[in-house]
Design an enzyme around this catalytic site. Sequence first.
Site, short mmCIF file in Angstrom:
data_model
loop_
_atom_site.label_atom_id
_atom_site.label_comp_id
_atom_site.label_asym_id
_atom_site.label_seq_id
_atom_site.Cartn_x
_atom_site.Cartn_y
_atom_site.Cartn_z
N TYR A 110 -0.58 -8.42 16.18
CA TYR A 110 -0.61 -7.36 15.16
C TYR A 110 -1.81 -6.43 15.39
O TYR A 110 -1.66 -5.20 15.46
CB TYR A 110 -0.64 -8.01 13.78
CG TYR A 110 -1.09 -7.12 12.65
CD1 TYR A 110 -0.36 -6.01 12.28
CD2 TYR A 110 -2.27 -7.41 11.94
CE1 TYR A 110 -0.78 -5.18 11.24
CE2 TYR A 110 -2.69 -6.60 10.90
CZ TYR A 110 -1.95 -5.49 10.55
OH TYR A 110 -2.37 -4.69 9.52
N LEU A 113 0.83 -1.21 0.00
CA LEU A 113 0.00 0.00 0.00
C LEU A 113 0.86 1.25 0.00
O LEU A 113 0.45 2.29 -0.53
CB LEU A 113 -0.95 -0.01 1.20
CG LEU A 113 -1.91 -1.20 1.25
CD1 LEU A 113 -2.92 -1.03 2.38
CD2 LEU A 113 -2.61 -1.42 -0.08
N ILE A 147 12.24 0.66 5.92
CA ILE A 147 13.45 -0.06 6.30
C ILE A 147 13.94 -0.89 5.11
O ILE A 147 15.12 -1.17 4.97
CB ILE A 147 13.20 -0.94 7.55
CG1 ILE A 147 14.50 -1.42 8.17
CG2 ILE A 147 12.26 -2.09 7.22
CD1 ILE A 147 14.30 -2.12 9.53
N VAL A 200 5.03 -3.60 10.77
CA VAL A 200 4.66 -4.94 10.34
C VAL A 200 3.17 -4.96 10.02
O VAL A 200 2.37 -4.41 10.78
CB VAL A 200 4.99 -5.94 11.47
CG1 VAL A 200 4.41 -7.30 11.20
CG2 VAL A 200 6.51 -6.02 11.66
C1 15L Z 1 -4.35 -6.71 7.13
O1 15L Z 1 -4.35 -5.93 8.07
C2 15L Z 1 -3.11 -7.06 6.40
O2 15L Z 1 -2.16 -6.02 6.46
C3 15L Z 1 -3.34 -7.46 4.99
O3 15L Z 1 -2.19 -8.10 4.50
C4 15L Z 1 -4.58 -8.35 4.79
O4 15L Z 1 -4.26 -9.64 5.15
C5 15L Z 1 -5.77 -7.79 5.52
O5 15L Z 1 -5.49 -7.37 6.82
C6 15L Z 1 -6.93 -8.79 5.58
O6 15L Z 1 -7.24 -9.30 6.65
O7 15L Z 1 -7.51 -9.04 4.55
#
Ligand code: 15L
Length: 282
Positions: A151, A30, A50, A89
């Site tokens: 996350y 993104l 990074i 991440v």
């Molecule tokens: C997210 O937050 C992730 O960054 C992305 O890679 C997708 O997996 C998305 O959620 C999702 O759940 O579809």
Amino acid sequence: MPPSVPKTAREPSRPPALDRLLLTGAAGGLGRVLRLGLKPFAHTMRVSDIASMAPAAQNEEVVPCDLADKAAVDSLVQGCDAIVHMGGVSVEMPFETILEANIKGVFHLYEGARRHGVRRVVFASSHHVVGMHRQGEMIGTDCVKRPDTYYGLSKSYGEELSRLYFDRYGIETACVRIGSSFPEPLERRMLVTWLSYRDLIELVRCCLFAPRLGHTIVYGVSANRDKWWDNTLAAHLEFHPQDSSEPFRARVEAAQPPLDDDDPARIHQGGAFVKMGPFESD
Ligand code: 15L
């Protein structure tokens, strides 16, 4: 290969209002979309990651930075009048990895913003902040948070931290709980959670230029047929998504049979994320 970037829904009819816009996470999926899509809205884009990035284009500054390095983030932020924070991440990882990139990283960013007088941040949050809510349940931006992963928990922390920095220091933030932003939906759940690249760019633009932002939470989702997320409390952003997952429905449904009714990935809004980890053996 860099993703193809659609034109924004509304091209600016006036000169860019931002002097220098910082985009973190510019090497990510993104981030690369926004690096191109937000270019019309700033005289200078400072792009950072990074990971290695494409060389600087005209009116760009490329500044590699590890978000876990407080001094480096402080210099990164200096001289910017707004920040789009996509860095860190973006999937589930062991807690220590999340701690450095997302939890310390977002603290370093807001400390830099406070020290250098940055007035507005667009924070890439995620619907994984609320991923343990059930599919089909309609939730607003003020619902109880139910993160589905470390996350998601780190994004919840970022939302709270940005609230603190608004209440204490007046730094305005839009926390964008991004759904699933890909060129097209990749699975059945994403027919509900999909956010097109065009709508993503437009949503970030709305957050950057809303006359009054305060501390706003908004779901980043296109105008899909089925909805789990209510953005009523973010109506002041005047974000009107243009795209829908509907044209992709037949292909997605043909490619993926429905998951079993008792599969947690079918039960919860976070989908397969709710089954990731733990990473430590018992
Ligand atoms: C997210 O937050 C992730 O960054 C992305 O890679 C997708 O997996 C998305 O959620 C999702 O759940 O579809």
